[in-house]
Scaffold this active site. Structure first.
Site, PDB file in Angstrom:
ATOM      1  N   ARG A 244       1.132  45.555  -4.004  1.00 30.80           N
ATOM      2  CA  ARG A 244       0.235  46.686  -4.270  1.00 30.80           C
ATOM      3  C   ARG A 244       0.893  47.673  -5.231  1.00 30.80           C
ATOM      4  O   ARG A 244       0.238  48.231  -6.106  1.00 30.80           O
ATOM      5  CB  ARG A 244      -0.153  47.371  -2.948  1.00 30.80           C
TER       6      ARG A 244
ATOM      7  N   GLU B 279     -12.753  57.089   4.519  1.00 30.33           N
ATOM      8  CA  GLU B 279     -11.482  56.924   5.237  1.00 30.33           C
ATOM      9  C   GLU B 279     -10.931  58.284   5.654  1.00 30.33           C
ATOM     10  O   GLU B 279     -11.546  59.315   5.398  1.00 30.33           O
ATOM     11  CB  GLU B 279     -10.480  56.171   4.360  1.00 30.33           C
TER      12      GLU B 279
ATOM     13  N   LYS C 173      -2.556  53.541  -5.630  1.00 30.34           N
ATOM     14  CA  LYS C 173      -1.834  54.453  -4.740  1.00 30.34           C
ATOM     15  C   LYS C 173      -0.994  55.359  -5.636  1.00 30.34           C
ATOM     16  O   LYS C 173       0.199  55.151  -5.843  1.00 30.34           O
ATOM     17  CB  LYS C 173      -0.993  53.664  -3.731  1.00 30.34           C
TER      18      LYS C 173
HETATM   19  N1  PMP Z   1      -5.913  55.300   2.614  1.00 26.99           N
HETATM   20  C1  PMP Z   1      -5.118  56.129   1.938  1.00 26.99           C
HETATM   21  C2  PMP Z   1      -5.718  57.146   1.030  1.00 26.99           C
HETATM   22  C3  PMP Z   1      -3.728  56.055   2.109  1.00 26.99           C
HETATM   23  O1  PMP Z   1      -2.917  56.889   1.456  1.00 26.99           O
HETATM   24  C4  PMP Z   1      -3.194  55.098   3.007  1.00 26.99           C
HETATM   25  C5  PMP Z   1      -1.722  55.042   3.239  1.00 26.99           C
HETATM   26  N2  PMP Z   1      -1.097  54.198   2.322  1.00 26.99           N
HETATM   27  C6  PMP Z   1      -4.070  54.237   3.676  1.00 26.99           C
HETATM   28  C7  PMP Z   1      -5.425  54.373   3.453  1.00 26.99           C
HETATM   29  C8  PMP Z   1      -3.563  53.194   4.632  1.00 26.99           C
HETATM   30  O2  PMP Z   1      -2.879  52.197   3.945  1.00 26.99           O
HETATM   31  P1  PMP Z   1      -1.672  51.378   4.602  1.00 26.99           P
HETATM   32  O3  PMP Z   1      -2.207  50.719   5.820  1.00 26.99           O
HETATM   33  O4  PMP Z   1      -1.289  50.385   3.551  1.00 26.99           O
HETATM   34  O5  PMP Z   1      -0.607  52.347   4.919  1.00 26.99           O
END
Ligand code: PMP
Length: 294
Positions: free
Chosen positions: A52, A184, A151
């Site tokens: 990622r 989210e 990200k």
């Molecule tokens: N959404 C956002 C905006 C985030 O910053 C994160 C954290 N990385 C997630 C969802 C969850 O992703 P992950 O399970 O890969 O930590």
């Protein structure tokens, strides 16, 4: 013991791990990052996080000055050098130092930082009672703004939503996409359970597709729980049987209230608890093992 931080190819004491004020990561939020966990000496799904990271960098035209294999080895080395078994890792690749204008052509060399630190856990009782949330007025970045899947170092809308939650005495904010569908949390993905079906918004709902989300979808399918990807409205969450958030830091966090509506029975539901348990069952083995010096 002073922590060692990986900076541009080598480990340096934390106090000496400094980045230029001319770095465009600092001046413009021009960069990408990852948040990764290490459980009992196994870095959870490290390869997926690195993938990622490279995809985020590719999308914004940053060429990371090392291969993914070297990046993986650098993560293992950083965790091992700090003697950490349970850790939170923050990886940042920024555009690098340039001049004061935003033109990235002035930044020849990206900065690479890997910080491994002791994990700060949410209070265990939060997982037992679940958390209360509100809907934020701050939207996720619109899908046609391109960057929502990256990200990136631009987290201001999430931060504003978090401030809103803090001021209202809520544990977390739920963010909508630009069409008004539920997207989210500020740093976690969202799931609901309705009539035995696990539902989560699709990638096109302005979400970051979480590594934890991916793991939970696999675990649910293995457990015979049907999984649906569809747009979720606020009403759907209010009347859901269960709701939870997922993320590297939060893991599987039950949500028991949104906008003063109790969700399900007002306590963590059975499918949430089951998936949480499955997640902990795989967390210590599903990843890259760190080799510590004897
Ligand atoms: N959404 C956002 C905006 C985030 O910053 C994160 C954290 N990385 C997630 C969802 C969850 O992703 P992950 O399970 O890969 O930590």
């Amino acid at each position: 013991m002073s922590r060692l931080v990986y900076l541009d190819g080598g480990l340096v004491p934390a106090g000496e791990a400094k980045v230029s004020v001319f770095d465009h990561g600092y001046l413009y939020g021009d960069g990408v990052f990852e948040g990764i966990r290490c459980y009992s000496g196994v870095i959870f799904r490290l390869r997926q996080h690195i993938r990622r990271l490279y995809e985020s960098a590719k999308s914004i035209l940053i060429e990371i000055p090392m291969t993914p294999e070297e990046m993986e080895a650098a993560h293992v080395k950083t965790v091992a050098a700090n003697g950490l078994k349970d850790a939170y890792i923050r990886t940042v690749v920024s555009r690098g130092p340039g001049d004061l204008g935003l033109d990235p052509r002035k930044c020849p060399t990206p900065t690479v930082v890997i910080i491994a630190d002791a994990i700060k856990l949410f209070p265990p009782e939060m997982y037992e009672t679940g958390i209360k949330t509100l809907t934020s007025g701050y939207r996720r970045t619109a899908v046609d703004a391109h960057t929502y899947q990256v990200k990136s170092l631009n987290y201001l809308n999430g931060i504003m939503a978090k401030i809103q939650a803090n001021l209202a005495g809520m544990s977390e904010a739920i963010m909508l996409d630009s069409h008004g569908f539920v997207a989210e949390g500020t740093g976690e993905n969202l799931f609901i359970v309705k009539d035995g079906v696990l539902v989560t918004p699709p990638g096109s709902a302005g979400i970051l597709e979480g590594i934890t989300r991916g793991a939970l979808i696999e675990l649910a399918r293995k457990d015979g729980i049907p999984v649906e990807f569809r747009n979720i409205t606020l009403h759907d969450v209010y009347v859901a049987d269960e709701c939870f958030l997922s993320g590297t830091a939060a893991e599987v966090m039950p949500v028991v209230e949104l906008d003063m509506r109790k969700i399900g029975g007002g306590k963590p539901g059975p499918i949430t608890n089951r998936l949480r348990k499955h997640f902990y069952d795989i967390a210590r083995t599903d990843g890259t093992r760190v080799l510590y010096e004897a």
